[in-house]
Enzyme design. Sequence first.
Site, PDB file in Angstrom:
ATOM      1  N   THR A  44      22.918 -20.302  31.340  1.00  0.00           N
ATOM      2  CA  THR A  44      24.094 -19.921  30.550  1.00  0.00           C
ATOM      3  C   THR A  44      23.721 -19.124  29.320  1.00  0.00           C
ATOM      4  O   THR A  44      24.439 -18.228  28.902  1.00  0.00           O
ATOM      5  CB  THR A  44      24.863 -21.188  30.126  1.00  0.00           C
ATOM      6  OG1 THR A  44      25.411 -21.776  31.297  1.00  0.00           O
ATOM      7  CG2 THR A  44      25.981 -20.887  29.162  1.00  0.00           C
ATOM      8  N   TYR A  58      32.091 -18.614  34.036  1.00  0.00           N
ATOM      9  CA  TYR A  58      31.345 -17.390  33.679  1.00  0.00           C
ATOM     10  C   TYR A  58      30.211 -17.228  34.688  1.00  0.00           C
ATOM     11  O   TYR A  58      29.983 -18.091  35.548  1.00  0.00           O
ATOM     12  CB  TYR A  58      30.779 -17.508  32.257  1.00  0.00           C
ATOM     13  CG  TYR A  58      29.967 -18.770  32.066  1.00  0.00           C
ATOM     14  CD1 TYR A  58      30.557 -19.924  31.530  1.00  0.00           C
ATOM     15  CD2 TYR A  58      28.639 -18.847  32.476  1.00  0.00           C
ATOM     16  CE1 TYR A  58      29.838 -21.097  31.399  1.00  0.00           C
ATOM     17  CE2 TYR A  58      27.928 -20.014  32.354  1.00  0.00           C
ATOM     18  CZ  TYR A  58      28.526 -21.139  31.821  1.00  0.00           C
ATOM     19  OH  TYR A  58      27.817 -22.308  31.710  1.00  0.00           O
ATOM     20  N   SER A  91      20.117 -22.609  36.722  1.00  0.00           N
ATOM     21  CA  SER A  91      19.046 -23.607  36.899  1.00  0.00           C
ATOM     22  C   SER A  91      19.326 -24.654  37.966  1.00  0.00           C
ATOM     23  O   SER A  91      18.424 -25.413  38.337  1.00  0.00           O
ATOM     24  CB  SER A  91      18.725 -24.291  35.574  1.00  0.00           C
ATOM     25  OG  SER A  91      19.696 -25.259  35.255  1.00  0.00           O
ATOM     26  N   THR A 124      20.971 -25.208  31.575  1.00  0.00           N
ATOM     27  CA  THR A 124      20.971 -26.593  31.055  1.00  0.00           C
ATOM     28  C   THR A 124      21.003 -27.624  32.177  1.00  0.00           C
ATOM     29  O   THR A 124      20.639 -28.774  31.964  1.00  0.00           O
ATOM     30  CB  THR A 124      22.187 -26.811  30.158  1.00  0.00           C
ATOM     31  OG1 THR A 124      23.371 -26.535  30.926  1.00  0.00           O
ATOM     32  CG2 THR A 124      22.133 -25.923  28.928  1.00  0.00           C
ATOM     33  N   ASP A 125      21.422 -27.230  33.373  1.00  0.00           N
ATOM     34  CA  ASP A 125      21.607 -28.221  34.438  1.00  0.00           C
ATOM     35  C   ASP A 125      20.316 -28.942  34.821  1.00  0.00           C
ATOM     36  O   ASP A 125      20.339 -30.134  35.076  1.00  0.00           O
ATOM     37  CB  ASP A 125      22.205 -27.566  35.687  1.00  0.00           C
ATOM     38  CG  ASP A 125      23.648 -27.143  35.463  1.00  0.00           C
ATOM     39  OD1 ASP A 125      24.248 -26.534  36.359  1.00  0.00           O
ATOM     40  OD2 ASP A 125      24.150 -27.416  34.348  1.00  0.00           O
ATOM     41  N   LYS A 197      20.733 -34.375  29.888  1.00  0.00           N
ATOM     42  CA  LYS A 197      22.037 -33.746  29.661  1.00  0.00           C
ATOM     43  C   LYS A 197      23.071 -34.839  29.864  1.00  0.00           C
ATOM     44  O   LYS A 197      23.162 -35.421  30.940  1.00  0.00           O
ATOM     45  CB  LYS A 197      22.236 -32.593  30.635  1.00  0.00           C
ATOM     46  CG  LYS A 197      23.526 -31.814  30.424  1.00  0.00           C
ATOM     47  CD  LYS A 197      23.606 -30.594  31.338  1.00  0.00           C
ATOM     48  CE  LYS A 197      24.865 -29.779  31.089  1.00  0.00           C
ATOM     49  NZ  LYS A 197      24.937 -28.564  31.947  1.00  0.00           N
ATOM     50  N   GLU A 318      14.354 -57.236  41.074  1.00  0.00           N
ATOM     51  CA  GLU A 318      15.393 -57.267  42.116  1.00  0.00           C
ATOM     52  C   GLU A 318      14.826 -57.168  43.530  1.00  0.00           C
ATOM     53  O   GLU A 318      15.553 -57.238  44.508  1.00  0.00           O
ATOM     54  CB  GLU A 318      16.370 -56.105  41.889  1.00  0.00           C
ATOM     55  CG  GLU A 318      17.269 -56.285  40.674  1.00  0.00           C
ATOM     56  CD  GLU A 318      18.189 -57.501  40.825  1.00  0.00           C
ATOM     57  OE1 GLU A 318      18.517 -58.119  39.794  1.00  0.00           O
ATOM     58  OE2 GLU A 318      18.544 -57.837  41.977  1.00  0.00           O
TER      59      GLU A 318
HETATM   60  N1  DAS Z   1      24.624 -23.288  35.817  1.00  0.00           N
HETATM   61  C1  DAS Z   1      24.069 -23.749  34.576  1.00  0.00           C
HETATM   62  C2  DAS Z   1      22.569 -23.610  34.614  1.00  0.00           C
HETATM   63  O1  DAS Z   1      22.075 -22.516  34.855  1.00  0.00           O
HETATM   64  C3  DAS Z   1      24.541 -23.023  33.405  1.00  0.00           C
HETATM   65  C4  DAS Z   1      23.879 -23.545  32.170  1.00  0.00           C
HETATM   66  O2  DAS Z   1      24.405 -24.493  31.642  1.00  0.00           O
HETATM   67  O3  DAS Z   1      22.850 -23.038  31.755  1.00  0.00           O
HETATM   68  O4  DAS Z   1      21.923 -24.610  34.372  1.00  0.00           O
END
Ligand code: DAS
Length: 361
Positions: A44, A58, A91, A124-125, A197, A318
């Site tokens: 992103t 986007y 990502s 970020t994923d 995250k 467990e």
């Molecule tokens: N699709 C997400 C990624 O590329 C967008 C982001 O949050 O960076 O991880």
Amino acid sequence: MLFRQTARSAAALFGFLFCLALAAQAQTASVKLPNVTILATGGTIAGTGATSTTTVGYTAATVGVQALIQAVPEMTKIANVSGEQVFQIASENMGNEHWLTLAKRVNTLLAQSNVDGIVITHGTDTLEETAYFLNLVVKSKKPVVLVGSMRPSTAMSADGPANLYNAVLLAGSQDAVGRGVLVVLNDQINGARDVSKTNTTSLDTFKTTELGMLGYIVGGKPFFYRATTRKHTVDTEFDVMNLSVLPQVEVAYAHANVGPVAIDALVASGAKGLVHAGVGDGSLPAKVRPALSAARKKGVLIVRSSRVGQGIVARNGEANDDELDFVVGDNLSPQKARILLMLALTKTTNTRDIQKMFWTY
Ligand code: DAS
């Protein structure tokens, strides 16, 4: 008379200001800026939307590394910045082959005396996963900082530029040396091992929920309050520089009414290791236990993890791990336990040795 006095004072003032300017210039020149390389992978932070209010829907991974750097001219005051476009992907598509390419590039650059730190721009994923992988395989004490953004570069109040500035500042900071791979977003510094995250869309999403972030960046300065206690970077036994492939390790998620289908399919696909994201303290539902036990008997390494997100999975709690010859994943999330198991399998298939690794890294 008065004119002569005024002229004399003006000359003195000019002389004083001129000396001040020279001193400031000399001082600036004497401060050597750190050399920071930005490795861009997409996400992103490199995304673009149709309008300035587009913050979902986007396109990620469209803006190149030079454009990212040009968008933050203030960086030239805190570091000598260079950029490389390693990949240009969202990502969610990050794969083992990307990680190997990235790790090799990072280690090659950090071995150079003219590189003081590295920033990796990333979606970020899966940012937390790439960060943890690098935390285990980077062989340098120099700072490696991962950064992303939750709004695309075209959005009103885009968070990417400020995040990138902070990441470059941290990567060039002596305070960040020897702390393992770091993650910087939203003025917060988190450690690679424990960050995740925690919100799908909010700017304030990367957190180390219970164990706490490592520090802040405020007013262009990093403030550290804690350090990662587990081994990382130069202190790990893992080395990927000569690897071209990583062992296949999968994750199976547990839930009410779960059956053995996913586990059987993952084992049949050739998995060398399987992380079970169990309910609670890594509990094994009755319908799943035989499938995991059978997988172990076929030589698949089994790690008992938990979907809960916080807390440890206690060995022989467990399930009788000694009897089943399973490993427990400590407090690692299932997705991070997968990474450690993958690297462990590049060294050994001995469950005792692997269990020790889960209590070390
Ligand atoms: N699709 C997400 C990624 O590329 C967008 C982001 O949050 O960076 O991880």
